[in-house]
Design an enzyme around this catalytic site. Sequence first.
Site, PDB file in Angstrom:
ATOM      1  N   ASN A 100       0.842  -1.190   0.000  1.00  0.00           N
ATOM      2  CA  ASN A 100       0.000   0.000   0.000  1.00  0.00           C
ATOM      3  C   ASN A 100       0.881   1.245   0.000  1.00  0.00           C
ATOM      4  O   ASN A 100       1.465   1.610   1.025  1.00  0.00           O
ATOM      5  CB  ASN A 100      -0.912  -0.021   1.221  1.00  0.00           C
TER       6      ASN A 100
ATOM      7  N   LYS B 267       0.014   4.199  -0.105  1.00  0.00           N
ATOM      8  CA  LYS B 267      -0.562   5.318   0.653  1.00  0.00           C
ATOM      9  C   LYS B 267      -0.231   5.190   2.136  1.00  0.00           C
ATOM     10  O   LYS B 267      -0.658   6.003   2.954  1.00  0.00           O
ATOM     11  CB  LYS B 267      -2.074   5.369   0.443  1.00  0.00           C
TER      12      LYS B 267
ATOM     13  N   ASN C 152       4.418   2.558 -15.337  1.00  0.00           N
ATOM     14  CA  ASN C 152       3.745   3.244 -16.438  1.00  0.00           C
ATOM     15  C   ASN C 152       2.442   3.891 -15.962  1.00  0.00           C
ATOM     16  O   ASN C 152       1.415   3.825 -16.611  1.00  0.00           O
ATOM     17  CB  ASN C 152       3.476   2.292 -17.616  1.00  0.00           C
ATOM     18  N   PHE C 153       2.521   4.545 -14.794  1.00  0.00           N
ATOM     19  CA  PHE C 153       1.384   5.307 -14.306  1.00  0.00           C
ATOM     20  C   PHE C 153       1.163   6.543 -15.180  1.00  0.00           C
ATOM     21  O   PHE C 153       1.981   6.865 -16.062  1.00  0.00           O
ATOM     22  CB  PHE C 153       1.616   5.747 -12.859  1.00  0.00           C
TER      23      PHE C 153
ATOM     24  N   ARG D 246       4.494  11.858  -7.451  1.00  0.00           N
ATOM     25  CA  ARG D 246       3.637  12.200  -6.303  1.00  0.00           C
ATOM     26  C   ARG D 246       3.711  11.130  -5.219  1.00  0.00           C
ATOM     27  O   ARG D 246       3.568  11.424  -4.028  1.00  0.00           O
ATOM     28  CB  ARG D 246       2.188  12.395  -6.749  1.00  0.00           C
TER      29      ARG D 246
ATOM     30  N   ALA E  12      -2.691   8.581 -22.174  1.00  0.00           N
ATOM     31  CA  ALA E  12      -2.730   7.932 -23.488  1.00  0.00           C
ATOM     32  C   ALA E  12      -3.017   6.453 -23.349  1.00  0.00           C
ATOM     33  O   ALA E  12      -2.680   5.830 -22.337  1.00  0.00           O
ATOM     34  CB  ALA E  12      -1.414   8.146 -24.230  1.00  0.00           C
TER      35      ALA E  12
ATOM     36  N   ASP F  60       0.711  -0.173 -27.422  1.00  0.00           N
ATOM     37  CA  ASP F  60       1.016  -0.710 -26.094  1.00  0.00           C
ATOM     38  C   ASP F  60       2.171  -1.705 -26.136  1.00  0.00           C
ATOM     39  O   ASP F  60       3.257  -1.437 -25.637  1.00  0.00           O
ATOM     40  CB  ASP F  60      -0.227  -1.385 -25.522  1.00  0.00           C
TER      41      ASP F  60
END
Length: 424
Positions: free
Chosen positions: A94, A96, A117-118, A125, A159, A190
């Site tokens: 996790n 977060k 690949n976010f 971030r 994209a 892709d």
Amino acid sequence: MPNDDSQAAGGMQQRPAPARAQGGALAGIRVIDLTQFEAGTSCTQALAWLGAEVIKVEEPNRGEQGRRASADRPDADSYYFMVLNANKRSVTCNLKSEKGCELLRRLIGKGDVFIENFAPGAIERLGFGWEEVRRINPRIIYAQVKGFAEDGPYGNYPAFDMIAQATGGVMSITGEPDGRPLKPGVTLGDTGAGLHLALGILAAIIQRSRTGEGQRVTVAMQEAMVNYCRIAFAAQLISGRTPQRYGNQSMIGANAPSEAYPCAPGGPNDYCFIYTSRAGEHQWERLLKVIGREDLKADPRFADPHARYRNHVALDAIIAEWTRKHDKHTVMRLMGDAGVPAGAVLDCGELVNDPHLRRREVFVEVDHPVRGRFVIPGWPVKMSASHVPVVAPPVLGADTEAVYGELLGLSADEIAALRAEKAI
């Protein structure tokens, strides 16, 4: 493909490590995989099939988004996910949670490659941008695939495959001359971008063996598509004009025959593509012999490649009259045996059941703990001294205990505590 989810991983089931041949070409290379959907997962699957240990890091409750993309049942991962994640391990983490982030930092310290690949800006971030990951492990190969180059006008745009094909030139040259631009059925944007990234990663690993240092490797999907369009750019250099759509004709030079010809019994894929080289008359003359029309050698309409192209409509009608009398496999065999390039239009059902392709492990049956036995595409690169058996993709978190215990040295109690705190 890049996506809009900024999380990475979690789950509860355990299994043995995926089978990896001792002599796999990338044995000893560990990949920390934060990829989702197809572009990134294609890259890491290629590395796994070359023998690397790929540890897929996923959000604890849902896993990567591809697990539920196009799902046909709520209790099982999608087949979309299955065909892109064979031979990987799965752990949950996790991001977060600070303890979850610390686990990822420790994995990075043990890794050779970090790949994500976010959506643009998401990994930064989360606190795992290039500078931070390099600080943790200076030898790491930090790999990313995005839709567009980060320093360009579209750097912040999301994209998917078809966006890359549209903006990279592929759609502009695909389709009939008088028709609209078409997206090819294959996911070049892709998987094509993912394989370009895999090539860059392999080069970076070789360079690191000389320098001892890692580096950042990036691929923009748009730019990978440009690379696939090189022949179109050659045609542009020849003519001085922007290439148009040519259907099944070659765009770099006049040529005929060059078409998918209808065959018996007339089903949707009952076609055989026949092509003869412009480099000489030998293939053209062989074709005429096969179809019993050697009289056409003297026909001025078909005297040379340029004449045949100018009259290709009439020529196509003559060839089609012959192909309609035979099934596509017979057409391919007769042409191929005579030395004429020809290919039956084989559909996915025909390919997956082809005994030759099964023998070569282009298609492999795997055994999954939830789905049972089913067939997926394998790895087409064959190496005489490196064979990695294809195994089923992992259920979410299947390797959490094994990886955190064996690799990071965590005890069963520590892992249980992390679960209780929802860090994994």
